[in-house]
Design a protein around this motif. Structure first.
Motif, PDB file in Angstrom:
ATOM      1  N   ALA A 128     -16.278   4.021  33.227  1.00 14.38           N
ATOM      2  CA  ALA A 128     -16.337   4.685  34.531  1.00 14.38           C
ATOM      3  C   ALA A 128     -15.359   5.851  34.517  1.00 14.38           C
ATOM      4  CB  ALA A 128     -16.007   3.721  35.656  1.00 14.38           C
ATOM      5  N   VAL A 129     -15.655   6.881  35.309  1.00 10.83           N
ATOM      6  CA  VAL A 129     -14.810   8.074  35.307  1.00 10.83           C
ATOM      7  C   VAL A 129     -14.752   8.660  36.712  1.00 10.83           C
ATOM      8  CG1 VAL A 129     -16.685   9.678  34.739  1.00 10.83           C
ATOM      9  CG2 VAL A 129     -14.357  10.251  34.069  1.00 10.83           C
ATOM     10  N   GLY A 130     -13.605   9.231  37.050  1.00 15.07           N
ATOM     11  CA  GLY A 130     -13.447   9.991  38.281  1.00 15.07           C
ATOM     12  C   GLY A 130     -13.303  11.462  37.954  1.00 15.07           C
ATOM     13  N   LEU A 131     -13.974  12.331  38.705  1.00 20.46           N
ATOM     14  CA  LEU A 131     -13.964  13.764  38.426  1.00 20.46           C
ATOM     15  C   LEU A 131     -13.347  14.517  39.590  1.00 20.46           C
ATOM     16  CD1 LEU A 131     -17.601  14.271  37.031  1.00 20.46           C
ATOM     17  CD2 LEU A 131     -15.548  13.575  35.788  1.00 20.46           C
ATOM     18  N   ASP A 132     -12.381  15.360  39.277  1.00 20.79           N
ATOM     19  CA  ASP A 132     -11.773  16.250  40.277  1.00 20.79           C
ATOM     20  C   ASP A 132     -12.125  17.678  39.904  1.00 20.79           C
ATOM     21  OD1 ASP A 132      -9.880  16.864  42.524  1.00 20.79           O
ATOM     22  OD2 ASP A 132      -8.831  17.895  40.903  1.00 20.79           O
ATOM     23  N   VAL A 133     -12.967  18.332  40.714  1.00 22.12           N
ATOM     24  CA  VAL A 133     -13.359  19.713  40.433  1.00 22.12           C
ATOM     25  C   VAL A 133     -12.331  20.665  41.030  1.00 22.12           C
ATOM     26  CG1 VAL A 133     -15.819  19.179  40.299  1.00 22.12           C
ATOM     27  CG2 VAL A 133     -14.821  19.793  42.501  1.00 22.12           C
ATOM     28  N   GLY A 134     -12.191  21.812  40.395  1.00 18.75           N
ATOM     29  CA  GLY A 134     -11.206  22.782  40.877  1.00 18.75           C
ATOM     30  C   GLY A 134     -11.517  24.171  40.369  1.00 18.75           C
ATOM     31  N   LEU A 135     -10.578  25.091  40.567  1.00 21.65           N
ATOM     32  CA  LEU A 135     -10.735  26.476  40.151  1.00 21.65           C
ATOM     33  C   LEU A 135      -9.885  26.813  38.931  1.00 21.65           C
ATOM     34  CD1 LEU A 135     -10.761  28.250  43.637  1.00 21.65           C
ATOM     35  CD2 LEU A 135     -12.719  27.627  42.216  1.00 21.65           C
ATOM     36  N   THR A 136      -8.675  26.246  38.861  1.00 22.46           N
ATOM     37  CA  THR A 136      -7.835  26.468  37.684  1.00 22.46           C
ATOM     38  C   THR A 136      -8.523  25.906  36.447  1.00 22.46           C
ATOM     39  OG1 THR A 136      -5.858  26.292  39.074  1.00 22.46           O
ATOM     40  CG2 THR A 136      -5.555  26.139  36.692  1.00 22.46           C
ATOM     41  N   SER A 137      -8.907  24.634  36.513  1.00 26.62           N
ATOM     42  CA  SER A 137      -9.795  23.999  35.541  1.00 26.62           C
ATOM     43  C   SER A 137     -11.046  23.590  36.292  1.00 26.62           C
ATOM     44  CB  SER A 137      -9.133  22.774  34.911  1.00 26.62           C
ATOM     45  OG  SER A 137      -7.930  23.133  34.251  1.00 26.62           O
ATOM     46  N   PHE A 138     -12.202  23.682  35.631  1.00 23.15           N
ATOM     47  CA  PHE A 138     -13.437  23.341  36.334  1.00 23.15           C
ATOM     48  C   PHE A 138     -13.461  21.862  36.697  1.00 23.15           C
ATOM     49  CE2 PHE A 138     -17.893  22.019  36.505  1.00 23.15           C
ATOM     50  CZ  PHE A 138     -18.340  22.881  37.496  1.00 23.15           C
ATOM     51  N   VAL A 139     -13.097  20.997  35.754  1.00 27.61           N
ATOM     52  CA  VAL A 139     -13.048  19.552  35.990  1.00 27.61           C
ATOM     53  C   VAL A 139     -11.859  18.980  35.244  1.00 27.61           C
ATOM     54  CG1 VAL A 139     -14.154  17.334  35.486  1.00 27.61           C
ATOM     55  CG2 VAL A 139     -15.523  19.181  36.398  1.00 27.61           C
TER      56      VAL A 139
ATOM     57  N   ASN B 244      -7.256   8.929  41.536  1.00 23.35           N
ATOM     58  CA  ASN B 244      -7.443   8.433  42.903  1.00 23.35           C
ATOM     59  C   ASN B 244      -8.929   8.382  43.281  1.00 23.35           C
ATOM     60  OD1 ASN B 244      -4.761   7.915  43.739  1.00 23.35           O
ATOM     61  ND2 ASN B 244      -4.403  10.098  44.057  1.00 23.35           N
ATOM     62  N   ILE B 245      -9.704   9.368  42.810  1.00 24.07           N
ATOM     63  CA  ILE B 245     -11.146   9.366  43.066  1.00 24.07           C
ATOM     64  C   ILE B 245     -11.792   8.153  42.415  1.00 24.07           C
ATOM     65  CG2 ILE B 245     -13.293  10.625  42.572  1.00 24.07           C
ATOM     66  CD1 ILE B 245     -11.594  13.223  42.787  1.00 24.07           C
ATOM     67  N   LEU B 246     -11.382   7.847  41.181  1.00 25.32           N
ATOM     68  CA  LEU B 246     -11.925   6.673  40.494  1.00 25.32           C
ATOM     69  C   LEU B 246     -11.526   5.387  41.204  1.00 25.32           C
ATOM     70  CD1 LEU B 246     -13.369   5.400  38.050  1.00 25.32           C
ATOM     71  CD2 LEU B 246     -11.162   5.448  36.854  1.00 25.32           C
ATOM     72  N   ILE B 247     -10.260   5.284  41.610  1.00 24.94           N
ATOM     73  CA  ILE B 247      -9.777   4.076  42.292  1.00 24.94           C
ATOM     74  C   ILE B 247     -10.516   3.862  43.602  1.00 24.94           C
ATOM     75  CG2 ILE B 247      -7.774   3.093  43.482  1.00 24.94           C
ATOM     76  CD1 ILE B 247      -6.030   4.465  41.307  1.00 24.94           C
ATOM     77  N   THR B 248     -10.710   4.944  44.368  1.00 22.96           N
ATOM     78  CA  THR B 248     -11.423   4.838  45.645  1.00 22.96           C
ATOM     79  C   THR B 248     -12.892   4.488  45.426  1.00 22.96           C
ATOM     80  OG1 THR B 248      -9.931   6.501  46.593  1.00 22.96           O
ATOM     81  CG2 THR B 248     -11.970   6.030  47.788  1.00 22.96           C
ATOM     82  N   GLY B 249     -13.526   5.141  44.460  1.00 26.73           N
ATOM     83  CA  GLY B 249     -14.939   4.891  44.205  1.00 26.73           C
ATOM     84  C   GLY B 249     -15.219   3.498  43.697  1.00 26.73           C
ATOM     85  N   MET B 250     -14.366   3.004  42.849  1.00 25.96           N
ATOM     86  CA  MET B 250     -14.552   1.668  42.276  1.00 25.96           C
ATOM     87  C   MET B 250     -13.950   0.579  43.149  1.00 25.96           C
ATOM     88  SD  MET B 250     -16.203   2.188  39.471  1.00 25.96           S
ATOM     89  CE  MET B 250     -15.968   0.673  38.558  1.00 25.96           C
ATOM     90  N   GLU B 251     -13.230   1.009  44.239  1.00 22.70           N
ATOM     91  CA  GLU B 251     -12.566   0.067  45.139  1.00 22.70           C
ATOM     92  C   GLU B 251     -11.621  -0.854  44.370  1.00 22.70           C
ATOM     93  OE1 GLU B 251     -15.615  -1.929  47.313  1.00 22.70           O
ATOM     94  OE2 GLU B 251     -16.126  -0.162  48.501  1.00 22.70           O
ATOM     95  N   GLN B 252     -10.845  -0.231  43.471  1.00 23.06           N
ATOM     96  CA  GLN B 252      -9.876  -0.969  42.671  1.00 23.06           C
ATOM     97  C   GLN B 252      -8.496  -0.876  43.302  1.00 23.06           C
ATOM     98  OE1 GLN B 252     -10.105   0.951  38.870  1.00 23.06           O
ATOM     99  NE2 GLN B 252     -11.815  -0.308  38.144  1.00 23.06           N
ATOM    100  N   PRO B 253      -7.653  -1.889  43.114  1.00 28.55           N
ATOM    101  CA  PRO B 253      -6.269  -1.785  43.589  1.00 28.55           C
ATOM    102  C   PRO B 253      -5.468  -0.822  42.729  1.00 28.55           C
ATOM    103  CG  PRO B 253      -6.592  -3.837  42.372  1.00 28.55           C
ATOM    104  CD  PRO B 253      -7.947  -3.212  42.521  1.00 28.55           C
ATOM    105  N   VAL B 254      -4.484  -0.173  43.336  1.00 30.21           N
ATOM    106  CA  VAL B 254      -3.625   0.749  42.600  1.00 30.21           C
ATOM    107  C   VAL B 254      -2.768  -0.036  41.625  1.00 30.21           C
ATOM    108  CG1 VAL B 254      -1.768   2.439  42.798  1.00 30.21           C
ATOM    109  CG2 VAL B 254      -3.591   2.377  44.510  1.00 30.21           C
ATOM    110  N   ALA B 255      -2.687   0.431  40.376  1.00 30.58           N
ATOM    111  CA  ALA B 255      -1.914  -0.261  39.348  1.00 30.58           C
ATOM    112  C   ALA B 255      -1.041   0.745  38.618  1.00 30.58           C
ATOM    113  CB  ALA B 255      -2.844  -0.960  38.356  1.00 30.58           C
ATOM    114  N   PRO B 256       0.162   0.364  38.185  1.00 32.67           N
ATOM    115  CA  PRO B 256       1.039   1.278  37.451  1.00 32.67           C
ATOM    116  C   PRO B 256       0.366   1.755  36.161  1.00 32.67           C
ATOM    117  CG  PRO B 256       2.235  -0.674  38.156  1.00 32.67           C
ATOM    118  CD  PRO B 256       0.795  -0.947  38.407  1.00 32.67           C
ATOM    119  N   ILE B 257       0.567   3.033  35.819  1.00 28.93           N
ATOM    120  CA  ILE B 257      -0.016   3.601  34.604  1.00 28.93           C
ATOM    121  C   ILE B 257       1.030   4.445  33.898  1.00 28.93           C
ATOM    122  CG2 ILE B 257      -2.379   3.662  35.478  1.00 28.93           C
ATOM    123  CD1 ILE B 257      -1.939   6.677  35.996  1.00 28.93           C
ATOM    124  N   GLU B 258       0.737   4.763  32.648  1.00 32.04           N
ATOM    125  CA  GLU B 258       1.596   5.633  31.869  1.00 32.04           C
ATOM    126  C   GLU B 258       1.031   7.053  31.885  1.00 32.04           C
ATOM    127  OE1 GLU B 258       4.478   5.010  30.426  1.00 32.04           O
ATOM    128  OE2 GLU B 258       4.456   2.925  31.114  1.00 32.04           O
TER     129      GLU B 258
END
Length: 395
Positions: A179-190, A356-370
């Motif tokens: 699964a993947v979350g995508l954030d579109v923008g102008l500096t980088s397209f995705v 955050n888009i992936l967490i919201t879409g998958m309805e997953q709890p927030v977990a610490p990451i590196e």
């Protein structure tokens, strides 16, 4: 599901004359129905779709050129006008500023819609037959699969195209369990949640200087002269080239994401709302050039065809919220690094948003990451992608 194929067609001079005559007759019908609707509105009479469609046979007596157009094409002219009216009504209901439907001037009606009947395609010999027009050569570089429902003939500048709409069954791809979350923008397209940063192609910006020079020359040319017509053709050709470059990039990038991920989460952005918030013209041009809506649309129908799932999430606080602890860390648009004052997590701003888009879409709890460095993918790498492989970093 309905899949559209777009092929170039090559009518001879006689066939081109028939096509142009059909387009002008359809333009006349469009304007006449619109005039009848305006007159009825002034008199307080409310017409329906079938009322204007039932007038078409009597209008053939008024304009005999309508008899040279296939009946289904004339019905689709009426359908197109009512679709435009409904679209304006929907925009007005959503509190958007709207004008009124305009009459079509000469050369401004460029589509013939053969719906359900009136056409025949010989894929083996590359021949398209249209009722009341005749045969013409069609370049079928990709075989049409499924049941053909409609053929739309379109004039684009000096060229002609056939858009073939076929009903196909979905062809699911094998599962990837990714699964993947995508954030579109102008500096980088995705920027995605697995750490890929896709370069923004900026197709329109690359051709902006050449386009500006041609438009300045057009402004000084004598209207209606051969030079004027030549410059208009060159400008239309350049716009077409920009659109083709953009579409090529978006098609290959959307295909790569659909091939590599079972679930794709994106922001449900209000693009028109972003343009109306008072940003400068440069921001408007950049948003238009990026074509986020077209990218999401391509993801949508490709995902549906491949048995993937596309999830649109509420964009609120996707940038401000920390993807490691869930706290809100407010920052301006100029701040490109996310630094959480609560847990100390630091990463690229867009990478944090994609998680955050992936967490919201998958309805997953927030977990610490590196934190991880982004994997930059250039425009040329995207354009070199094939169906089987893509330079993506996955989990």
């Amino acid at each position: 599901m309905i899949i559209s194929y777009k092929y170039p067609i090559f009518p001879n001079k006689i066939t081109q004359w028939k096509l142009a005559e059909n387009l002008d007759a359809c333009r006349w019908l469009y304007n006449r129905i619109l005039q009848d609707l305006n007159d009825a509105k002034e008199k307080g009479i409310k017409l329906k779709t079938y009322d204007t469609q039932n007038k078409i046979p009597s209008l053939k007596l008024e304009n005999p050129k309508l008899n040279r157009v296939y009946s289904k094409v004339l019905q689709m002219v009426n359908y197109t006008l009512w679709s435009n009216i409904k679209g304006l009504a929907a925009s007005k209901k959503n509190s958007r500023k709207i004008g009124h439907i305009r009459f079509k001037g000469y050369g401004w009606y460029n589509t013939l819609n053969y719906n359900q009947s009136g056409f025949k395609i010989d894929q083996d010999h590359g021949v398209l037959h249209l009722s009341k027009i005749g045969d013409m050569r069609i370049k079928i570089y990709r075989k049409i699969e499924g049941c053909i429902k409609a053929v739309i003939v379109k004039r684009e500048g000096e060229r002609w195209f056939a858009i073939v709409q076929a009903n196909q069954e979905p062809q699911p791809l094998s599962e990837t369990e990714e699964a993947v979350g995508l954030d579109v923008g102008l500096t980088s397209f995705v920027v995605d949640s697995v750490g890929n940063e896709i370069e923004n192609p900026r197709c329109a910006k690359q051709s902006a200087d050449k386009l500006a020079r041609l438009q300045r020359r057009l402004a000084r040319a004598v209207r209606g002269s051969n030079n004027y017509k030549s410059l208009k053709y060159k400008i239309a050709k350049l716009h077409k080239r920009i659109n083709c470059q953009r579409d090529d990039f978006l098609h290959k990038l959307s295909r790569a994401y659909v091939n590599n991920f079972d679930i794709i989460c994106v922001e449900d952005l209000d693009i028109k709302g972003l343009k109306e918030k008072g940003h400068n013209n440069g921001m408007h041009r950049s948003i238009h050039d990026a074509s986020w809506s077209k990218f999401v649309f391509m993801l949508s129908y490709k995902a549906q065809s491949a048995g993937r799932k596309l999830i649109k999430v509420d964009p609120r606080n996707t940038t401000q919220r920390c993807s490691a602890c869930g706290s809100i860390a407010e920052k301006d648009l100029s701040v490109r690094v996310h630094e959480c004052p609560y847990c100390g997590f630091s990463c690229d701003r867009d990478y944090n948003a994609s998680r955050n888009i992936l967490i919201t879409g998958m309805e997953q709890p927030v977990a610490p990451i590196e934190p991880k460095p982004l994997h930059h993918i250039s425009v040329m790498q995207v354009l070199a992608m094939t169906w089987e492989a893509a330079p993506f970093r996955t989990r």
